[in-house]
Write a protein that holds these residues in place. Structure first.
Motif, PDB file in Angstrom:
ATOM      1  N   VAL A 153     -15.117  20.394  29.630  1.00  0.00           N
ATOM      2  CA  VAL A 153     -15.798  21.672  29.386  1.00  0.00           C
ATOM      3  C   VAL A 153     -17.185  21.421  28.825  1.00  0.00           C
ATOM      4  CG1 VAL A 153     -15.791  23.735  27.911  1.00  0.00           C
ATOM      5  CG2 VAL A 153     -13.712  23.061  29.129  1.00  0.00           C
ATOM      6  N   ARG A 154     -17.286  20.533  27.864  1.00  0.00           N
ATOM      7  CA  ARG A 154     -18.586  20.236  27.252  1.00  0.00           C
ATOM      8  C   ARG A 154     -19.572  19.709  28.302  1.00  0.00           C
ATOM      9  NH1 ARG A 154     -21.322  19.697  22.622  1.00  0.00           N
ATOM     10  NH2 ARG A 154     -22.613  17.864  22.343  1.00  0.00           N
ATOM     11  N   ALA A 155     -19.082  18.876  29.217  1.00  0.00           N
ATOM     12  CA  ALA A 155     -19.944  18.335  30.271  1.00  0.00           C
ATOM     13  C   ALA A 155     -20.439  19.430  31.221  1.00  0.00           C
ATOM     14  CB  ALA A 155     -19.198  17.251  31.051  1.00  0.00           C
ATOM     15  N   SER A 156     -19.710  20.548  31.299  1.00  0.00           N
ATOM     16  CA  SER A 156     -20.118  21.640  32.192  1.00  0.00           C
ATOM     17  C   SER A 156     -21.231  22.507  31.603  1.00  0.00           C
ATOM     18  CB  SER A 156     -18.912  22.530  32.524  1.00  0.00           C
ATOM     19  OG  SER A 156     -18.575  23.358  31.419  1.00  0.00           O
ATOM     20  N   LEU A 157     -21.505  22.340  30.310  1.00  0.00           N
ATOM     21  CA  LEU A 157     -22.546  23.129  29.643  1.00  0.00           C
ATOM     22  C   LEU A 157     -23.924  22.547  29.918  1.00  0.00           C
ATOM     23  CD1 LEU A 157     -20.879  23.543  26.128  1.00  0.00           C
ATOM     24  CD2 LEU A 157     -20.884  25.204  27.995  1.00  0.00           C
ATOM     25  N   SER A 158     -24.927  23.379  29.841  1.00  0.00           N
ATOM     26  CA  SER A 158     -26.298  22.883  29.965  1.00  0.00           C
ATOM     27  C   SER A 158     -26.654  22.114  28.691  1.00  0.00           C
ATOM     28  CB  SER A 158     -27.272  24.044  30.148  1.00  0.00           C
ATOM     29  OG  SER A 158     -27.393  24.785  28.945  1.00  0.00           O
ATOM     30  N   ALA A 159     -27.703  21.340  28.749  1.00  0.00           N
ATOM     31  CA  ALA A 159     -28.159  20.595  27.570  1.00  0.00           C
ATOM     32  C   ALA A 159     -28.517  21.554  26.435  1.00  0.00           C
ATOM     33  CB  ALA A 159     -29.362  19.724  27.922  1.00  0.00           C
ATOM     34  N   ASP A 160     -29.151  22.676  26.753  1.00  0.00           N
ATOM     35  CA  ASP A 160     -29.495  23.670  25.728  1.00  0.00           C
ATOM     36  C   ASP A 160     -28.247  24.279  25.095  1.00  0.00           C
ATOM     37  OD1 ASP A 160     -32.207  23.271  26.114  1.00  0.00           O
ATOM     38  OD2 ASP A 160     -32.456  25.038  27.400  1.00  0.00           O
ATOM     39  N   GLU A 161     -27.224  24.561  25.908  1.00  0.00           N
ATOM     40  CA  GLU A 161     -25.984  25.124  25.366  1.00  0.00           C
ATOM     41  C   GLU A 161     -25.273  24.119  24.465  1.00  0.00           C
ATOM     42  OE1 GLU A 161     -24.820  28.262  28.919  1.00  0.00           O
ATOM     43  OE2 GLU A 161     -24.227  26.151  29.127  1.00  0.00           O
ATOM     44  N   ARG A 162     -25.248  22.851  24.883  1.00  0.00           N
ATOM     45  CA  ARG A 162     -24.626  21.821  24.035  1.00  0.00           C
ATOM     46  C   ARG A 162     -25.364  21.707  22.710  1.00  0.00           C
ATOM     47  NH1 ARG A 162     -24.124  19.188  29.014  1.00  0.00           N
ATOM     48  NH2 ARG A 162     -25.953  17.903  28.631  1.00  0.00           N
ATOM     49  N   ALA A 163     -26.693  21.723  22.755  1.00  0.00           N
ATOM     50  CA  ALA A 163     -27.487  21.644  21.522  1.00  0.00           C
ATOM     51  C   ALA A 163     -27.228  22.853  20.626  1.00  0.00           C
ATOM     52  CB  ALA A 163     -28.975  21.537  21.864  1.00  0.00           C
ATOM     53  N   ARG A 164     -27.102  24.009  21.221  1.00  0.00           N
ATOM     54  CA  ARG A 164     -26.826  25.237  20.451  1.00  0.00           C
ATOM     55  C   ARG A 164     -25.466  25.145  19.751  1.00  0.00           C
ATOM     56  NH1 ARG A 164     -26.680  31.271  23.176  1.00  0.00           N
ATOM     57  NH2 ARG A 164     -26.474  32.433  21.232  1.00  0.00           N
ATOM     58  N   LEU A 165     -24.463  24.662  20.464  1.00  0.00           N
ATOM     59  CA  LEU A 165     -23.138  24.499  19.858  1.00  0.00           C
ATOM     60  C   LEU A 165     -23.155  23.426  18.779  1.00  0.00           C
ATOM     61  CD1 LEU A 165     -22.288  26.372  22.164  1.00  0.00           C
ATOM     62  CD2 LEU A 165     -20.286  24.932  22.490  1.00  0.00           C
ATOM     63  N   ASP A 166     -23.829  22.328  19.035  1.00  0.00           N
ATOM     64  CA  ASP A 166     -23.913  21.259  18.037  1.00  0.00           C
ATOM     65  C   ASP A 166     -24.578  21.752  16.757  1.00  0.00           C
ATOM     66  OD1 ASP A 166     -22.691  19.538  19.830  1.00  0.00           O
ATOM     67  OD2 ASP A 166     -24.557  18.520  20.400  1.00  0.00           O
ATOM     68  N   ALA A 167     -25.637  22.541  16.890  1.00  0.00           N
ATOM     69  CA  ALA A 167     -26.335  23.062  15.711  1.00  0.00           C
ATOM     70  C   ALA A 167     -25.456  24.038  14.939  1.00  0.00           C
ATOM     71  CB  ALA A 167     -27.636  23.747  16.133  1.00  0.00           C
ATOM     72  N   ALA A 168     -24.620  24.802  15.632  1.00  0.00           N
ATOM     73  CA  ALA A 168     -23.770  25.801  14.983  1.00  0.00           C
ATOM     74  C   ALA A 168     -22.500  25.204  14.385  1.00  0.00           C
ATOM     75  CB  ALA A 168     -23.387  26.881  15.990  1.00  0.00           C
ATOM     76  N   ALA A 169     -22.072  24.040  14.865  1.00  0.00           N
ATOM     77  CA  ALA A 169     -20.777  23.467  14.487  1.00  0.00           C
ATOM     78  C   ALA A 169     -20.553  23.354  12.983  1.00  0.00           C
ATOM     79  CB  ALA A 169     -20.568  22.121  15.166  1.00  0.00           C
ATOM     80  N   PRO A 170     -21.492  22.854  12.178  1.00  0.00           N
ATOM     81  CA  PRO A 170     -21.204  22.750  10.742  1.00  0.00           C
ATOM     82  C   PRO A 170     -20.871  24.110  10.102  1.00  0.00           C
ATOM     83  CG  PRO A 170     -23.111  21.406  11.294  1.00  0.00           C
ATOM     84  CD  PRO A 170     -22.786  22.218  12.515  1.00  0.00           C
ATOM     85  N   ARG A 171     -21.617  25.134  10.452  1.00  0.00           N
ATOM     86  CA  ARG A 171     -21.338  26.464   9.871  1.00  0.00           C
ATOM     87  C   ARG A 171     -20.003  26.998  10.396  1.00  0.00           C
ATOM     88  NH1 ARG A 171     -23.778  32.233  10.567  1.00  0.00           N
ATOM     89  NH2 ARG A 171     -22.766  33.231   8.794  1.00  0.00           N
ATOM     90  N   VAL A 172     -19.730  26.811  11.682  1.00  0.00           N
ATOM     91  CA  VAL A 172     -18.461  27.261  12.253  1.00  0.00           C
ATOM     92  C   VAL A 172     -17.299  26.589  11.540  1.00  0.00           C
ATOM     93  CG1 VAL A 172     -16.992  27.157  14.327  1.00  0.00           C
ATOM     94  CG2 VAL A 172     -19.382  27.886  14.518  1.00  0.00           C
ATOM     95  N   PHE A 173     -17.355  25.270  11.360  1.00  0.00           N
ATOM     96  CA  PHE A 173     -16.253  24.550  10.738  1.00  0.00           C
ATOM     97  C   PHE A 173     -16.091  24.925   9.267  1.00  0.00           C
ATOM     98  CE2 PHE A 173     -17.083  21.137  14.120  1.00  0.00           C
ATOM     99  CZ  PHE A 173     -16.319  21.820  15.053  1.00  0.00           C
ATOM    100  N   ASP A 174     -17.201  25.165   8.565  1.00  0.00           N
ATOM    101  CA  ASP A 174     -17.100  25.639   7.181  1.00  0.00           C
ATOM    102  C   ASP A 174     -16.403  26.998   7.130  1.00  0.00           C
ATOM    103  OD1 ASP A 174     -18.364  23.384   6.194  1.00  0.00           O
ATOM    104  OD2 ASP A 174     -20.312  24.376   5.892  1.00  0.00           O
ATOM    105  N   MET A 175     -16.767  27.883   8.062  1.00  0.00           N
ATOM    106  CA  MET A 175     -16.122  29.196   8.120  1.00  0.00           C
ATOM    107  C   MET A 175     -14.642  29.046   8.475  1.00  0.00           C
ATOM    108  SD  MET A 175     -18.276  31.764   7.513  1.00  0.00           S
ATOM    109  CE  MET A 175     -17.255  33.068   8.144  1.00  0.00           C
ATOM    110  N   PHE A 176     -14.328  28.196   9.440  1.00  0.00           N
ATOM    111  CA  PHE A 176     -12.929  27.961   9.811  1.00  0.00           C
ATOM    112  C   PHE A 176     -12.137  27.478   8.594  1.00  0.00           C
ATOM    113  CE2 PHE A 176     -13.301  26.895  14.676  1.00  0.00           C
ATOM    114  CZ  PHE A 176     -13.672  28.194  14.940  1.00  0.00           C
TER     115      PHE A 176
END
Length: 188
Positions: free
Chosen positions: A138-161
């Motif tokens: 699934v990650r490979a199917s994302l554009s480079a911009d989408e992967r970067a957007r998810l990577d940038a959001a991951a720390p906040r998402v995981f803290d919220m989780f």
């Protein structure tokens, strides 16, 4: 938005909206003792600022396909309820049709964040390895911009989780975790 722990392996979601009738999903799919599926979506969409995912559609007056208007009381209210249900369904279908890439990204992001977060706390198993393999595809199917957007959001998402998971696990049957859209702040 109330995420209600209904029982041992069951939960529901209730949405109060100032501009439209309240919605419910009872039972809601994807119960998990640590973090239910709809809460994963709620956080992923809120952190990413998605306007047309599940909860963006609901905020825009839709039903995201699975939520329904609460039942009416009395015969007079039943007619108004049927009218509201038809109107809600039509708006929900229009919003789903028009959501574009954001709707798909909502599903993909929720899946990827969920798999990665659970990888940290769940033992290695065939199921977990299969989920990780699917996440890589699934990650490979994302554009480079989408992967970067998810990577940038991951720390906040995981803290919220982490925070919401602790609160969710502490609930007893019948208790609710109330969250505000799109701020993700706890209410009450």
């Amino acid at each position: 938005m109330d995420f209600i722990r209904s029982g041992e392996r069951r939960y529901s979601v209730r949405v109060e909206r100032g501009n439209a009738p309240p919605l419910v999903m009872d039972p809601a799919p994807g119960f998990d003792a640590d973090l239910p599926h709809d809460m994963v979506h709620f956080v992923a969409e809120g952190v990413l600022g998605l306007k047309t995912g599940v909860f963006g559609q609901i905020a825009a007056g839709g039903n995201a396909g699975g939520f329904r208007i609460e039942a009416a009381d009395g015969a007079r209210d039943a007619k108004e309820h049927r009218r509201a249900v038809r109107k809600q369904a039509a708006k929900g279908q229009r919003l789903a049709r028009d959501q574009g890439r954001e709707g798909e990204l909502s599903e993909l992001a929720a899946f990827l964040f969920d798999v990665e977060w659970r990888r940290r706390s769940r033992p290695d198993s065939a199921t977990q390895r299969a989920a990780l393999g699917e996440a890589e595809r699934v990650r490979a199917s994302l554009s480079a911009d989408e992967r970067a957007r998810l990577d940038a959001a991951a720390p906040r998402v995981f803290d919220m989780f982490d925070a919401l998971s602790a609160a969710w696990r502490a609930l007893r049957a019948g208790e609710a975790l109330a969250l505000e859209w799109p701020t993700l702040e706890r209410v009450g």
